[in-house]
Design a protein around this motif. Structure first.
Motif, PDB file in Angstrom:
ATOM      1  N   VAL A   2      -0.440  16.348 -21.324  1.00  0.00           N
ATOM      2  CA  VAL A   2      -1.124  15.110 -20.973  1.00  0.00           C
ATOM      3  C   VAL A   2      -0.507  14.607 -19.675  1.00  0.00           C
ATOM      4  CG1 VAL A   2      -1.571  12.727 -21.643  1.00  0.00           C
ATOM      5  CG2 VAL A   2      -1.572  14.522 -23.378  1.00  0.00           C
ATOM      6  N   MET A   3      -1.344  14.457 -18.664  1.00  0.00           N
ATOM      7  CA  MET A   3      -0.868  13.992 -17.361  1.00  0.00           C
ATOM      8  C   MET A   3      -1.369  12.587 -17.096  1.00  0.00           C
ATOM      9  SD  MET A   3      -1.524  17.380 -15.026  1.00  0.00           S
ATOM     10  CE  MET A   3      -2.006  16.322 -13.717  1.00  0.00           C
ATOM     11  N   VAL A   4      -0.599  11.843 -16.338  1.00  0.00           N
ATOM     12  CA  VAL A   4      -0.988  10.504 -15.917  1.00  0.00           C
ATOM     13  C   VAL A   4      -0.956  10.473 -14.394  1.00  0.00           C
ATOM     14  CG1 VAL A   4      -0.332   8.077 -15.960  1.00  0.00           C
ATOM     15  CG2 VAL A   4      -0.079   9.461 -18.017  1.00  0.00           C
ATOM     16  N   ALA A   5      -2.045  10.038 -13.794  1.00  0.00           N
ATOM     17  CA  ALA A   5      -2.086   9.952 -12.339  1.00  0.00           C
ATOM     18  C   ALA A   5      -1.224   8.776 -11.870  1.00  0.00           C
ATOM     19  CB  ALA A   5      -3.518   9.764 -11.864  1.00  0.00           C
ATOM     20  N   PRO A   6      -0.506   8.948 -10.786  1.00  0.00           N
ATOM     21  CA  PRO A   6       0.319   7.854 -10.278  1.00  0.00           C
ATOM     22  C   PRO A   6      -0.534   6.770  -9.624  1.00  0.00           C
ATOM     23  CG  PRO A   6       0.431   9.714  -8.792  1.00  0.00           C
ATOM     24  CD  PRO A   6      -0.383  10.162  -9.976  1.00  0.00           C
ATOM     25  N   ARG A   7       0.004   5.557  -9.622  1.00  0.00           N
ATOM     26  CA  ARG A   7      -0.629   4.479  -8.852  1.00  0.00           C
ATOM     27  C   ARG A   7      -0.292   4.705  -7.390  1.00  0.00           C
ATOM     28  NH1 ARG A   7       0.267  -1.599 -10.184  1.00  0.00           N
ATOM     29  NH2 ARG A   7      -1.287  -1.767  -8.585  1.00  0.00           N
ATOM     30  N   TYR A   8      -1.270   4.519  -6.543  1.00  0.00           N
ATOM     31  CA  TYR A   8      -1.016   4.660  -5.105  1.00  0.00           C
ATOM     32  C   TYR A   8      -0.169   3.476  -4.676  1.00  0.00           C
ATOM     33  CZ  TYR A   8      -2.169   7.037  -0.761  1.00  0.00           C
ATOM     34  OH  TYR A   8      -2.112   7.811   0.376  1.00  0.00           O
ATOM     35  N   PRO A   9       0.973   3.711  -4.072  1.00  0.00           N
ATOM     36  CA  PRO A   9       1.825   2.596  -3.645  1.00  0.00           C
ATOM     37  C   PRO A   9       1.088   1.711  -2.639  1.00  0.00           C
ATOM     38  CG  PRO A   9       3.030   4.667  -3.565  1.00  0.00           C
ATOM     39  CD  PRO A   9       1.595   5.006  -3.810  1.00  0.00           C
ATOM     40  N   SER A  10       1.102   0.410  -2.881  1.00  0.00           N
ATOM     41  CA  SER A  10       0.330  -0.502  -2.037  1.00  0.00           C
ATOM     42  C   SER A  10       0.784  -0.456  -0.583  1.00  0.00           C
ATOM     43  CB  SER A  10       0.381  -1.928  -2.581  1.00  0.00           C
ATOM     44  OG  SER A  10       1.703  -2.380  -2.683  1.00  0.00           O
ATOM     45  N   ARG A  11       2.077  -0.317  -0.346  1.00  0.00           N
ATOM     46  CA  ARG A  11       2.566  -0.260   1.045  1.00  0.00           C
ATOM     47  C   ARG A  11       1.982   0.957   1.756  1.00  0.00           C
ATOM     48  NH1 ARG A  11       7.638   1.399   4.048  1.00  0.00           N
ATOM     49  NH2 ARG A  11       8.093   2.747   2.278  1.00  0.00           N
ATOM     50  N   ALA A  12       1.983   2.111   1.081  1.00  0.00           N
ATOM     51  CA  ALA A  12       1.421   3.320   1.679  1.00  0.00           C
ATOM     52  C   ALA A  12      -0.086   3.168   1.883  1.00  0.00           C
ATOM     53  CB  ALA A  12       1.714   4.537   0.801  1.00  0.00           C
ATOM     54  N   GLN A  13      -0.754   2.582   0.905  1.00  0.00           N
ATOM     55  CA  GLN A  13      -2.197   2.397   1.017  1.00  0.00           C
ATOM     56  C   GLN A  13      -2.548   1.463   2.168  1.00  0.00           C
ATOM     57  OE1 GLN A  13      -4.033   0.922  -2.585  1.00  0.00           O
ATOM     58  NE2 GLN A  13      -5.873   2.098  -2.161  1.00  0.00           N
ATOM     59  N   ASN A  14      -1.828   0.367   2.279  1.00  0.00           N
ATOM     60  CA  ASN A  14      -2.096  -0.594   3.352  1.00  0.00           C
ATOM     61  C   ASN A  14      -1.863  -0.001   4.731  1.00  0.00           C
ATOM     62  OD1 ASN A  14      -2.753  -2.537   1.458  1.00  0.00           O
ATOM     63  ND2 ASN A  14      -0.723  -3.474   1.474  1.00  0.00           N
ATOM     64  N   LEU A  15      -0.913   0.917   4.832  1.00  0.00           N
ATOM     65  CA  LEU A  15      -0.594   1.541   6.118  1.00  0.00           C
ATOM     66  C   LEU A  15      -1.390   2.827   6.358  1.00  0.00           C
ATOM     67  CD1 LEU A  15       3.286   1.081   6.077  1.00  0.00           C
ATOM     68  CD2 LEU A  15       1.624  -0.178   7.468  1.00  0.00           C
ATOM     69  N   GLY A  16      -2.191   3.232   5.376  1.00  0.00           N
ATOM     70  CA  GLY A  16      -2.988   4.446   5.512  1.00  0.00           C
ATOM     71  C   GLY A  16      -2.158   5.719   5.420  1.00  0.00           C
ATOM     72  N   VAL A  17      -1.032   5.669   4.729  1.00  0.00           N
ATOM     73  CA  VAL A  17      -0.132   6.814   4.623  1.00  0.00           C
ATOM     74  C   VAL A  17      -0.534   7.704   3.452  1.00  0.00           C
ATOM     75  CG1 VAL A  17       2.270   7.524   4.226  1.00  0.00           C
ATOM     76  CG2 VAL A  17       1.780   5.518   5.641  1.00  0.00           C
ATOM     77  N   GLU A  18      -0.672   9.001   3.713  1.00  0.00           N
ATOM     78  CA  GLU A  18      -0.929   9.993   2.680  1.00  0.00           C
ATOM     79  C   GLU A  18       0.250  10.953   2.622  1.00  0.00           C
ATOM     80  OE1 GLU A  18      -5.714  10.423   2.626  1.00  0.00           O
ATOM     81  OE2 GLU A  18      -4.675  11.620   4.119  1.00  0.00           O
ATOM     82  N   GLY A  19       0.394  11.651   1.509  1.00  0.00           N
ATOM     83  CA  GLY A  19       1.492  12.596   1.407  1.00  0.00           C
ATOM     84  C   GLY A  19       1.572  13.228   0.043  1.00  0.00           C
ATOM     85  N   CYS A  20       2.765  13.714  -0.283  1.00  0.00           N
ATOM     86  CA  CYS A  20       2.969  14.360  -1.576  1.00  0.00           C
ATOM     87  C   CYS A  20       4.405  14.138  -2.025  1.00  0.00           C
ATOM     88  CB  CYS A  20       2.654  15.846  -1.503  1.00  0.00           C
ATOM     89  SG  CYS A  20       3.683  16.728  -0.336  1.00  0.00           S
ATOM     90  N   CYS A  21       4.629  14.364  -3.304  1.00  0.00           N
ATOM     91  CA  CYS A  21       5.967  14.211  -3.855  1.00  0.00           C
ATOM     92  C   CYS A  21       6.135  15.195  -5.000  1.00  0.00           C
ATOM     93  CB  CYS A  21       6.198  12.783  -4.337  1.00  0.00           C
ATOM     94  SG  CYS A  21       7.903  12.454  -4.790  1.00  0.00           S
ATOM     95  N   ARG A  22       7.182  16.009  -4.921  1.00  0.00           N
ATOM     96  CA  ARG A  22       7.505  16.956  -5.975  1.00  0.00           C
ATOM     97  C   ARG A  22       8.652  16.370  -6.786  1.00  0.00           C
ATOM     98  NH1 ARG A  22      10.885  21.603  -5.771  1.00  0.00           N
ATOM     99  NH2 ARG A  22      11.071  21.246  -3.542  1.00  0.00           N
ATOM    100  N   VAL A  23       8.482  16.368  -8.104  1.00  0.00           N
ATOM    101  CA  VAL A  23       9.529  15.874  -8.997  1.00  0.00           C
ATOM    102  C   VAL A  23       9.991  17.010  -9.901  1.00  0.00           C
ATOM    103  CG1 VAL A  23       8.775  13.463  -8.989  1.00  0.00           C
ATOM    104  CG2 VAL A  23       7.834  15.021 -10.682  1.00  0.00           C
ATOM    105  N   GLU A  24      11.228  16.906 -10.354  1.00  0.00           N
ATOM    106  CA  GLU A  24      11.788  17.878 -11.289  1.00  0.00           C
ATOM    107  C   GLU A  24      12.292  17.114 -12.499  1.00  0.00           C
ATOM    108  OE1 GLU A  24      15.623  20.744 -11.337  1.00  0.00           O
ATOM    109  OE2 GLU A  24      14.271  21.001  -9.636  1.00  0.00           O
ATOM    110  N   TYR A  25      12.105  17.698 -13.699  1.00  0.00           N
ATOM    111  CA  TYR A  25      12.498  16.996 -14.915  1.00  0.00           C
ATOM    112  C   TYR A  25      12.742  17.988 -16.050  1.00  0.00           C
ATOM    113  CZ  TYR A  25       7.425  17.525 -15.310  1.00  0.00           C
ATOM    114  OH  TYR A  25       6.153  18.024 -15.293  1.00  0.00           O
TER     115      TYR A  25
END
Length: 87
Positions: A2-25
């Motif tokens: 079961v996956m949950v999509a992340p909320r787009y960070p408002s600061r990144a959204q307001n600045l038009g920033v796109e990207g990616c993030c790899r996590v390990e757990y």
């Protein structure tokens, strides 16, 4: 899984920033995640927190070895943040 999509960070959204993030757990014996760490996020400083929060909500079917659930460390997941998918 079961996956949950992340909320787009408002600061990144307001600045038009796109990207990616790899996590390990680690996936626990009960199928939850723990010890979540961002390991490769671009651009840095925008998507780490949102990625960790989303990964905390993942649920897996636990791995079973010899009839018993076991923890599985070193699992990775890559989140992609694209403004066109968050409108």
């Amino acid at each position: 899984m079961v996956m949950v999509a992340p909320r787009y960070p408002s600061r990144a959204q307001n600045l038009g920033v796109e990207g990616c993030c790899r996590v390990e757990y680690t996936v626990t014996k009960t199928g939850t995640t723990r010890d979540i760490e961002p390991v490769d996020c671009s651009p840095p400083g925008y998507f780490e927190k949102a990625s960790v929060i989303a990964a905390e909500k993942f649920k897996y079917r636990p791995r079973v070895v010899d009839g018993k659930p076991v923890e599985v460390p070193g699992i990775e997941y890559r989140f992609t943040f694209s403004l066109e998918h968050y409108d």
